[in-house]
Motif scaffolding. Sequence first.
Motif, PDB file in Angstrom:
ATOM      1  N   VAL A  61     -19.809  19.020  37.935  1.00 18.07           N
ATOM      2  CA  VAL A  61     -19.232  20.288  37.495  1.00 18.07           C
ATOM      3  C   VAL A  61     -17.744  20.303  37.831  1.00 18.07           C
ATOM      4  CG1 VAL A  61     -19.261  22.797  37.851  1.00 18.07           C
ATOM      5  CG2 VAL A  61     -21.415  21.513  37.861  1.00 18.07           C
ATOM      6  N   ILE A  84     -14.494  23.012  38.299  1.00 19.94           N
ATOM      7  CA  ILE A  84     -14.110  24.415  38.441  1.00 19.94           C
ATOM      8  C   ILE A  84     -12.633  24.523  38.084  1.00 19.94           C
ATOM      9  CG2 ILE A  84     -13.909  26.385  39.992  1.00 19.94           C
ATOM     10  CD1 ILE A  84     -16.141  25.192  41.676  1.00 19.94           C
ATOM     11  N   ILE A 141      -8.277  27.869  40.613  1.00 20.69           N
ATOM     12  CA  ILE A 141      -8.582  27.896  42.043  1.00 20.69           C
ATOM     13  C   ILE A 141      -7.770  28.992  42.731  1.00 20.69           C
ATOM     14  CG2 ILE A 141      -8.899  26.468  44.106  1.00 20.69           C
ATOM     15  CD1 ILE A 141     -10.446  25.562  41.630  1.00 20.69           C
ATOM     16  N   GLY A 146     -12.074  31.191  42.498  1.00 19.18           N
ATOM     17  CA  GLY A 146     -12.334  29.762  42.348  1.00 19.18           C
ATOM     18  C   GLY A 146     -12.501  29.070  43.683  1.00 19.18           C
ATOM     19  N   LEU A 188     -15.889  29.899  45.074  1.00 18.30           N
ATOM     20  CA  LEU A 188     -16.922  29.098  44.415  1.00 18.30           C
ATOM     21  C   LEU A 188     -16.917  27.664  44.936  1.00 18.30           C
ATOM     22  CD1 LEU A 188     -16.426  30.343  40.738  1.00 18.30           C
ATOM     23  CD2 LEU A 188     -18.352  30.862  42.239  1.00 18.30           C
ATOM     24  N   ALA A 189     -15.732  27.130  45.160  1.00 16.48           N
ATOM     25  CA  ALA A 189     -15.626  25.761  45.659  1.00 16.48           C
ATOM     26  C   ALA A 189     -16.252  25.631  47.044  1.00 16.48           C
ATOM     27  CB  ALA A 189     -14.161  25.337  45.711  1.00 16.48           C
ATOM     28  N   VAL A 249     -19.758  19.221  42.585  1.00 10.93           N
ATOM     29  CA  VAL A 249     -18.417  19.613  42.146  1.00 10.93           C
ATOM     30  C   VAL A 249     -17.570  18.352  42.053  1.00 10.93           C
ATOM     31  CG1 VAL A 249     -16.366  20.982  42.647  1.00 10.93           C
ATOM     32  CG2 VAL A 249     -18.640  21.893  43.185  1.00 10.93           C
ATOM     33  N   LEU A 274     -11.701  20.151  41.332  1.00  9.30           N
ATOM     34  CA  LEU A 274     -11.144  21.493  41.325  1.00  9.30           C
ATOM     35  C   LEU A 274      -9.807  21.412  40.600  1.00  9.30           C
ATOM     36  CD1 LEU A 274     -11.754  22.377  45.096  1.00  9.30           C
ATOM     37  CD2 LEU A 274     -13.274  22.787  43.149  1.00  9.30           C
ATOM     38  N   ASP A 280      -6.372  23.360  38.662  1.00 11.69           N
ATOM     39  CA  ASP A 280      -5.558  24.571  38.554  1.00 11.69           C
ATOM     40  C   ASP A 280      -4.266  24.247  37.810  1.00 11.69           C
ATOM     41  OD1 ASP A 280      -5.641  27.476  40.006  1.00 11.69           O
ATOM     42  OD2 ASP A 280      -3.570  26.812  39.713  1.00 11.69           O
ATOM     43  N   VAL A 298     -16.835  25.399  34.885  1.00 13.94           N
ATOM     44  CA  VAL A 298     -16.774  26.761  35.417  1.00 13.94           C
ATOM     45  C   VAL A 298     -15.352  27.268  35.238  1.00 13.94           C
ATOM     46  CG1 VAL A 298     -17.034  28.223  37.446  1.00 13.94           C
ATOM     47  CG2 VAL A 298     -18.572  26.267  37.110  1.00 13.94           C
ATOM     48  N   ALA A 323     -12.710  30.098  36.135  1.00 16.90           N
ATOM     49  CA  ALA A 323     -12.404  31.190  37.059  1.00 16.90           C
ATOM     50  C   ALA A 323     -10.923  31.544  36.965  1.00 16.90           C
ATOM     51  CB  ALA A 323     -12.780  30.792  38.482  1.00 16.90           C
ATOM     52  N   ASN A 368     -18.633  31.331  32.759  1.00 18.93           N
ATOM     53  CA  ASN A 368     -17.362  32.032  32.629  1.00 18.93           C
ATOM     54  C   ASN A 368     -17.277  33.224  33.574  1.00 18.93           C
ATOM     55  OD1 ASN A 368     -14.908  33.039  31.662  1.00 18.93           O
ATOM     56  ND2 ASN A 368     -15.929  34.282  30.102  1.00 18.93           N
TER      57      ASN A 368
END
Length: 256
Positions: free
Chosen positions: A96, A98, A101, A105, A108-109, A121, A124, A126, A160, A162, A185
């Motif tokens: 996954v 994300i 962040i 975010g 979630l991380a 995960v 991550l 951004d 995901v 965020a 979402n």
Amino acid sequence: MATGRTHRPATRSRGIPEATVARLPLYLRALTGLSERSVPTVSSEELAAAAGVNSAKLRKDFSYLGSYGTRGVGYDVEYLVYQISRELGLTQDWPVVIVGIGNLGAALANYGGFASRGFRVAALIDADPAMAGKPVAGMPVRHTDELENIISENGVSIGVIATPAGAAQQVCDRLVAAGVTSILNFAPTVLSVPDGVDVRKVDLSIELQILAFHEQRKAGEDAAVAEAAAAAVPPVRAVGNGRKGPDGDMPAVMPA
């Protein structure tokens, strides 16, 4: 270990209704709790109560899985955990990403439940260059310029989002173009996706508004009950003959 890109859950091919699929995680959560307490078997009534559904609906849902339990014994907890996990695709490795962040975010991380439920995960991501390389939940944040390469290298099929609402659709388009076919979402906006892409939306403000509606309705019901109770009590009338005594009205003298 199989990856999410090459293996899809069996629920669609077996014709399990979407409403049943939505309840399977509830059953799995209740069963996992029983398993952690070393409970070997559970009745449909007990499991239904733990999952917040009625037992007839639970038995119907489990019939789609080919699991009917044993009369007088119930369901084998460990087998059901395996069976539902397999049906949901949780016996596989699902990488996954994300994207976004910020506070949400990052939260979630840091959520520890992903790995225990079959989700890894992979990255991550951004858009802020100042975030690149910063560790969050033990992983370095990577810039959105790397998005497509990350998805390809890790075989990611679940993304995901965020991000703020204004950036969500663009991120969604890039995820889909790179091969992501399922999106969770969290952005407060509706995403447009092509056929074959599944989107699940989590909007905390909508959930709070729904709760506010129910609170308002309960308050209105309480007020109506109080008003009805007040209306049912006849008014107290002073009874007297008009003469005043030391303690107020004197009672009227009734004829003999």
